[in-house]
Design a protein around this motif. Structure first.
Motif, short mmCIF file in Angstrom:
data_model
loop_
_atom_site.label_atom_id
_atom_site.label_comp_id
_atom_site.label_asym_id
_atom_site.label_seq_id
_atom_site.Cartn_x
_atom_site.Cartn_y
_atom_site.Cartn_z
N UNK A 170 0.81 -1.22 0.00
CA UNK A 170 0.00 0.00 0.00
C UNK A 170 0.84 1.26 0.00
N UNK A 171 1.89 1.28 0.81
CA UNK A 171 2.76 2.45 0.87
C UNK A 171 3.55 2.62 -0.43
N UNK A 172 4.04 1.50 -0.97
CA UNK A 172 4.77 1.57 -2.23
C UNK A 172 3.86 2.03 -3.36
N UNK A 173 2.62 1.55 -3.35
CA UNK A 173 1.65 1.96 -4.37
C UNK A 173 1.37 3.46 -4.26
N UNK A 174 1.27 3.95 -3.04
CA UNK A 174 1.03 5.38 -2.83
C UNK A 174 2.18 6.21 -3.37
N UNK A 175 3.41 5.76 -3.13
CA UNK A 175 4.58 6.47 -3.63
C UNK A 175 4.60 6.45 -5.16
N UNK A 176 4.33 5.29 -5.75
CA UNK A 176 4.34 5.15 -7.21
C UNK A 176 3.28 6.05 -7.84
N UNK A 177 2.07 6.05 -7.26
CA UNK A 177 0.99 6.86 -7.82
C UNK A 177 1.32 8.35 -7.72
N UNK A 178 1.85 8.77 -6.57
CA UNK A 178 2.20 10.18 -6.37
C UNK A 178 3.33 10.59 -7.30
N UNK A 179 4.34 9.77 -7.41
CA UNK A 179 5.47 10.07 -8.30
C UNK A 179 5.02 10.14 -9.75
#
Length: 405
Positions: free
Chosen positions: A156-165
């Motif tokens: 979930x955290x990695x997905x959030x970073x990927x989406x934001x980036x």
């Protein structure tokens, strides 16, 4: 009463220390006397590199709170594959001698697929020699490719970073009026969950990526170029997300393989984005650049998901609960009850059905053109990235814990 031992293994995540905190909290509230931590995974047990986590907590009242939001792995990691249980390898005697030395009644291994293989083998060896030690797997992986569980802590955290980036890259790409293609290469050798998370960048303030390619379906170079050519007739700036593991219809990686394997036999990949960059430049002649996200999302605590952190901690506690109940050879799992309101149920599954298997993105969550994902994927992803944990700051930077400090 006896003691417990915990270790971490595999690649780091933002949330794996939250699971460690959960195991520690669960142990402190259990019938067990003491909790030890093995440094650098299973190798720490083999080499007698073990610390007393009960004492660490007692000496620092802020330790657990800070640990939950500290990225990577407080106990360190390893990538070590145990031999088969019937191999008569002396390492099993060494490990179980260590378990007996520290009066271990339960061992918790926090990790991904390969770590679950270790738990499976230790549990099988315990049954073989009649040991009552409980072995429980605590899942983690940014790849989200563990079977049985709905999703994995860290994803979930990695997905959030990927989406934001991805949103930020799109905003960057839009500032010029010249035709351009930007290719974002995202981690994912066999499963495209992280690359699919770029779809979350489509919202009220961003159009999201124009094309998304996952490893679960064959990648067609000619169709890729045609997709881009068609889009360039409609808009100037195209942003594409590709998984590092995309393959053609013959199963060959689009990226340049390095020719080497890791300790578990996985191919080491390099350059899907760069390969496609050269292809676009040659075929379309427009400005093109590739961005390899690589490991940045694994320890991006500044962009972590509160949902992810809270679930990771809860899973650590659940592992202690089921060990106390006598469960062994199992991994804690999450079952999704609903998307809205978002609700999950913690349970466990026999680890033999999980180890060495990979969960792929469902085919019906990939669009028919194989260049995007469906609304079902977006609905699945959205609850996992919600919220931001309370992180302590000093001089403008987050405060983390480490063994060295």
């Amino acid at each position: 009463m006896g003691n417990v031992l915990v270790a971490q293994s595999g690649g780091p995540t933002v949330a794996i220390n939250a699971s460690l905190a959960g195991v520690i909290e669960g142990t402190l509230g259990s019938r067990y006397d003491k909790i030890y931590g093995s440094i650098n995974g299973i190798l720490g047990i083999k080499n007698d590199n073990v610390i007393d986590l009960t004492a660490v907590v007692a000496n620092d009242p802020r330790f657990l709170k800070r640990l939950k939001t500290t990225p990577a792995m407080y106990l360190g990691s390893c990538r070590f594959k145990l031999p088969g249980v019937d191999s008569n390898d002396p390492i099993y005697n060494t490990l179980f001698d260590q378990f007996n030395k520290y009066q271990i009644e339960a061992f918790f291994y926090i990790g991904g697929n390969d770590s679950m293989d270790t738990v499976d083998k230790l549990s099988a060896y315990a049954a073989k020699i009649g040991s009552n030690i409980r072995f429980v797997g605590v899942p983690k992986t940014v790849d989200n490719d563990l079977c049985v569980t709905d999703h994995t802590p860290g994803f979930g955290s990695a997905a959030k970073y990927i989406a934001t980036s991805t949103m930020e890259v799109i905003f960057d790409a839009q500032i010029y009026d010249n035709p351009s293609v930007t290719i974002i290469e995202v981690m994912g050798r066999d499963a495209g969950w992280l690359t699919a998370a770029t779809a979350l960048a489509k919202n009220e303030c961003c159009d999201g990526p124009d094309l998304i390619y996952l490893p679960e379906v064959p990648f067609d170079r000619d169709k890729f170029i045609q997709d881009l050519a068609n889009l360039l007739k409609e808009k100037n700036n195209i942003v594409v997300a590709v998984s590092e593991g995309i393959r053609d219809d013959k199963g060959e990686y689009i990226s340049a393989a390095t020719g080497t394997l890791d300790n578990f036999g996985h191919a080491q990949l390099s350059g899907a984005g760069k390969t496609l960059e050269y292809l676009v430049k040659d075929k379309l002649g427009v400005k093109v650049r590739s961005i390899e996200v690589n490991v940045l999302q694994r320890a991006a605590a500044h962009m972590s998901s509160l949902t992810d952190i809270n679930e990771s901690e809860a899973i650590g506690k659940k592992a202690v609960d089921i060990a106390e109940e006598g469960v062994t050879g199992a991994m804690v799992t999450m079952e999704r009850i609903s998307n809205a309101p978002y609700e999950i149920k913690l349970n466990y599954a026999k680890i033999h059905d999980i180890a060495n298997e990979a969960k792929e993105v469902p085919q019906d969550w990939i669009n028919p053109e194989h260049n995007g994902v469906t609304s079902d994927m977006v609905m699945y992803l959205k609850p996992l990235v919600i919220g931001l944990p309370d992180v302590e700051y000093k001089d403008g930077l987050p405060v983390y814990v480490s063994r060295e400090n």
